[in-house]
Enzyme design. Structure first.
Site, PDB file in Angstrom:
ATOM      1  N   LYS A 170      -3.217  -1.594  31.577  1.00 38.49           N
ATOM      2  CA  LYS A 170      -2.018  -1.722  30.587  1.00 38.49           C
ATOM      3  C   LYS A 170      -0.661  -2.438  30.660  1.00 38.49           C
ATOM      4  O   LYS A 170       0.014  -2.588  29.667  1.00 38.49           O
ATOM      5  CB  LYS A 170      -2.079  -0.587  29.734  1.00 38.49           C
ATOM      6  CG  LYS A 170      -3.446  -0.097  28.819  1.00 38.49           C
ATOM      7  CD  LYS A 170      -3.921  -1.069  27.766  1.00 38.49           C
ATOM      8  CE  LYS A 170      -5.187  -0.946  27.476  1.00 38.49           C
ATOM      9  NZ  LYS A 170      -5.942  -2.135  27.237  1.00 38.49           N
ATOM     10  N   TYR A 223     -14.674   1.091  38.221  1.00 37.00           N
ATOM     11  CA  TYR A 223     -13.899   2.446  38.594  1.00 37.00           C
ATOM     12  C   TYR A 223     -14.739   3.525  38.904  1.00 37.00           C
ATOM     13  O   TYR A 223     -15.561   3.898  38.303  1.00 37.00           O
ATOM     14  CB  TYR A 223     -13.367   2.613  36.925  1.00 37.00           C
ATOM     15  CG  TYR A 223     -12.332   1.719  36.380  1.00 37.00           C
ATOM     16  CD1 TYR A 223     -12.826   0.436  35.592  1.00 37.00           C
ATOM     17  CD2 TYR A 223     -11.049   1.903  36.715  1.00 37.00           C
ATOM     18  CE1 TYR A 223     -11.591  -0.376  35.278  1.00 37.00           C
ATOM     19  CE2 TYR A 223      -9.912   0.973  36.047  1.00 37.00           C
ATOM     20  CZ  TYR A 223     -10.489  -0.219  35.417  1.00 37.00           C
ATOM     21  OH  TYR A 223      -9.413  -0.939  34.917  1.00 37.00           O
ATOM     22  N   PRO A 276      -1.689   2.374  36.595  1.00 34.16           N
ATOM     23  CA  PRO A 276      -2.484   0.941  36.352  1.00 34.16           C
ATOM     24  C   PRO A 276      -4.040   1.278  35.943  1.00 34.16           C
ATOM     25  O   PRO A 276      -4.799   0.428  35.681  1.00 34.16           O
ATOM     26  CB  PRO A 276      -2.581   0.341  37.789  1.00 34.16           C
ATOM     27  CG  PRO A 276      -2.000   1.423  38.830  1.00 34.16           C
ATOM     28  CD  PRO A 276      -1.246   2.398  38.073  1.00 34.16           C
ATOM     29  N   HIS A 281     -14.972 -10.670  30.821  1.00 37.08           N
ATOM     30  CA  HIS A 281     -15.795  -9.690  31.167  1.00 37.08           C
ATOM     31  C   HIS A 281     -15.987  -8.891  29.751  1.00 37.08           C
ATOM     32  O   HIS A 281     -15.321  -8.627  29.216  1.00 37.08           O
ATOM     33  CB  HIS A 281     -14.917  -8.709  32.080  1.00 37.08           C
ATOM     34  CG  HIS A 281     -15.201  -9.094  33.551  1.00 37.08           C
ATOM     35  ND1 HIS A 281     -14.828  -8.261  34.613  1.00 37.08           N
ATOM     36  CD2 HIS A 281     -15.377 -10.361  34.175  1.00 37.08           C
ATOM     37  CE1 HIS A 281     -14.757  -8.952  35.825  1.00 37.08           C
ATOM     38  NE2 HIS A 281     -15.215 -10.067  35.595  1.00 37.08           N
ATOM     39  N   TYR A 309      -9.540  -0.034  26.044  1.00 36.07           N
ATOM     40  CA  TYR A 309      -9.511  -0.981  27.122  1.00 36.07           C
ATOM     41  C   TYR A 309      -9.199  -2.374  26.600  1.00 36.07           C
ATOM     42  O   TYR A 309      -8.691  -3.097  27.161  1.00 36.07           O
ATOM     43  CB  TYR A 309     -10.783  -1.054  27.907  1.00 36.07           C
ATOM     44  CG  TYR A 309     -10.605  -1.503  29.413  1.00 36.07           C
ATOM     45  CD1 TYR A 309     -10.209  -0.596  30.307  1.00 36.07           C
ATOM     46  CD2 TYR A 309     -10.996  -2.694  29.594  1.00 36.07           C
ATOM     47  CE1 TYR A 309     -10.151  -1.022  31.704  1.00 36.07           C
ATOM     48  CE2 TYR A 309     -10.848  -3.262  30.892  1.00 36.07           C
ATOM     49  CZ  TYR A 309     -10.334  -2.573  31.949  1.00 36.07           C
ATOM     50  OH  TYR A 309     -10.400  -3.037  33.367  1.00 36.07           O
TER      51      TYR A 309
HETATM   52  C1  PHB Z   1      -6.132  -5.499  39.229  1.00 37.33           C
HETATM   53  O1  PHB Z   1      -7.106  -6.324  39.294  1.00 37.33           O
HETATM   54  O2  PHB Z   1      -5.341  -5.597  40.035  1.00 37.33           O
HETATM   55  C2  PHB Z   1      -6.571  -4.382  38.416  1.00 37.33           C
HETATM   56  C3  PHB Z   1      -7.576  -4.072  37.544  1.00 37.33           C
HETATM   57  C4  PHB Z   1      -7.638  -3.182  36.517  1.00 37.33           C
HETATM   58  C5  PHB Z   1      -6.683  -2.215  37.031  1.00 37.33           C
HETATM   59  C6  PHB Z   1      -5.716  -2.240  37.607  1.00 37.33           C
HETATM   60  C7  PHB Z   1      -5.491  -3.351  38.387  1.00 37.33           C
HETATM   61  O3  PHB Z   1      -6.920  -1.118  35.909  1.00 37.33           O
END
Ligand code: PHB
Ligand code: APR
Length: 389
Positions: free
Chosen positions: A296, A200, A292, A72, A384
């Site tokens: 990280k 997000y 989450p 990505h 990130y």
């Molecule tokens: C996930 O794919 O489970 C996932 C991805 C990004 C995040 C948290 C969880 O910030």
């Protein structure tokens, strides 16, 4: 039994360390309390920084990841119905890899087996003895039989609820914690991802995240109350709420289906200092937890393993203890930055019960500044994709 490094915990941290050291001729034994299937049954995140990917390559465990992962170059941030993309590739010339932690752990187990590495499952009552001496040992039981492993060092990779951190006396240990007043309700569904990048979303009804595992396996999260249980949420209720929290263009094309996994995770920031006590080194969730939101968790575990692995090969191959003597300091320096980023992303994108009208305006201004300012986007992107080791 005797080994050079006794590793407590057969999660991604412990297995990666064991695999890396084995390839350098350093002997390890991994003690895992559960079974392999139990460990692989846990659904965890899957955004990998370049540093983690390089460690998997150095460990010789990257083939399936390279074949099956997504790369990505960016992610979508949405606030209400406005949305914008953080273009990591353009801003930092770096991408992230999307490959589930369960698959990472599966590949590491296969690699340990292929190298005939020693991973002892169902290891109960693990105790660490003499970590503050020059001759530590570990005891454990399997099927009621007592066993002892003498070793040079112990790597505590046994997660937040493990025995390793508890082995460090409270007179030495300092813990920092922040609990967030909400959780994440997550589902896994055999449906095509709603978008080819993660979304997000900060909405007036709370946070939502659209993520994925492969072309037909999606992972979605919504912010929920800590008093909720997964049974309170039917699949339909979940999908309806998710649609209310993401921009309509995605809500309209969202493919829904039965959840094959549904769970609620509390959000916590946690760090323990120091991460070394004598011959005992803490790695990963045993020493630190991040909410989450910044993806990280696994990546901070990986940087710990990077520092410890390099410190141990320096010790064994060059007789130089600089690496292990600076392990705790180096690992914590990077972890606190990842803690800050994860805390900042959580504050930016969630609704807090006690948020005032002014707080909401500040949050909206923060997101508007991020949308309109390349420097702000670069800061997010650098964190990130992963800060340098
Ligand atoms: C996930 O794919 O489970 C996932 C991805 C990004 C995040 C948290 C969880 O910030
Ligand atoms: N004895 C032996 N094994 C133990 C003990 C114990 N007393 N306590 C826990 N374990 C095992 C657990 O069963 C688990 O398999 O240690 C392992 C720890 O693995 P993780 O919790 O996955 O921790 P870590 O390997 O550091 O991986 C960190 O996991 O939670 C995610 O977000 C986090 O992605 C990050 C990653």
């Amino acid at each position: 039994m005797r080994t050079q490094v006794a590793i407590i915990g057969g999660g991604p941290s412990g297995l990666l360390l064991s695999q890396l050291l084995h390839r350098k001729g350093i002997d390890t034994v991994v003690l895992e309390r559960k079974t392999r299937d139990y460990v692989l049954g846990r659904i965890r995140a899957g955004i990998l920084e370049t540093g983690f990917v390089n460690l998997m390559r150095e460990a010789g465990v990257a083939d399936r990841m390279d074949k099956e992962c997504f790369v990505h170059d960016g992610t979508v941030i949405s606030h209400g119905d406005t949305q914008f993309t953080i273009d990591f590739k353009d801003l930092t010339d770096t991408s992230v890899v999307v490959y589930g932690q369960t698959e990472v752990t599966r590949d590491l187990y296969d690699a340990r087996e292929a190298m005939d590495g020693t991973v002892i499952f169902n290891a109960e009552n693990v105790q660490i003895h003499g970590a503050d001496s020059d001759a530590p040992h570990v005891t454990y039981t399997t099927d009621g039989d007592e066993h002892r492993i003498d070793c040079d060092f112990v790597a505590g990779c046994d997660g937040f609820h493990g025995v390793s951190r508890q082995t460090i006396p409270l007179t030495v240990r300092r813990e920092y914690e922040k609990l967030y007043p909400f959780g994440w309700l997550g589902i896994l569904s055999e449906t095509p991802p709603v978008h080819d990048e993660l979304i997000y979303s900060c909405s007036s009804r709370g946070f939502a995240l659209c993520s994925m595992r492969n072309e037909n396996l999606s992972r979605y999260y919504i912010q929920c109350s800590l008093s909720d249980s997964p049974d309170d949420w039917s699949d339909d209720a979940f999908w309806q709420e998710l649609k209310r929290r993401i921009p309509s263009e995605y809500a309209d094309k969202l493919v829904t289906g039965p959840s094959i996994e549904k769970s609620i995770a509390p959000l916590r920031s946690f760090v323990t200092e120091p991460m070394r006590w004598g011959r005992l080194f803490l790695c990963g969730d045993a020493a630190h937890i991040v909410p989450p939101t910044g993806a990280k968790g696994l990546n901070t575990a990986a940087s710990d393993i990077h520092y410890l692995y390099n410190g141990l090969i320096q010790h064994y191959l060059d007789g130089d203890d600089t690496g292990i003597d600076t392990y705790s300091e180096k690992a914590l320096a990077r972890i606190w930055k990842a803690e800050r980023f994860s805390w900042w992303m959580t504050n930016l994108l969630h609704r807090f019960p006690d948020q005032s009208e002014f707080d909401l305006k500040m949050q909206a201004a923060d997101i508007a500044f991020l949308r309109d300012n390349r420097a702000a986007q670069t800061v997010l992107a650098q964190n990130y994709v992963g800060l340098p080791y």
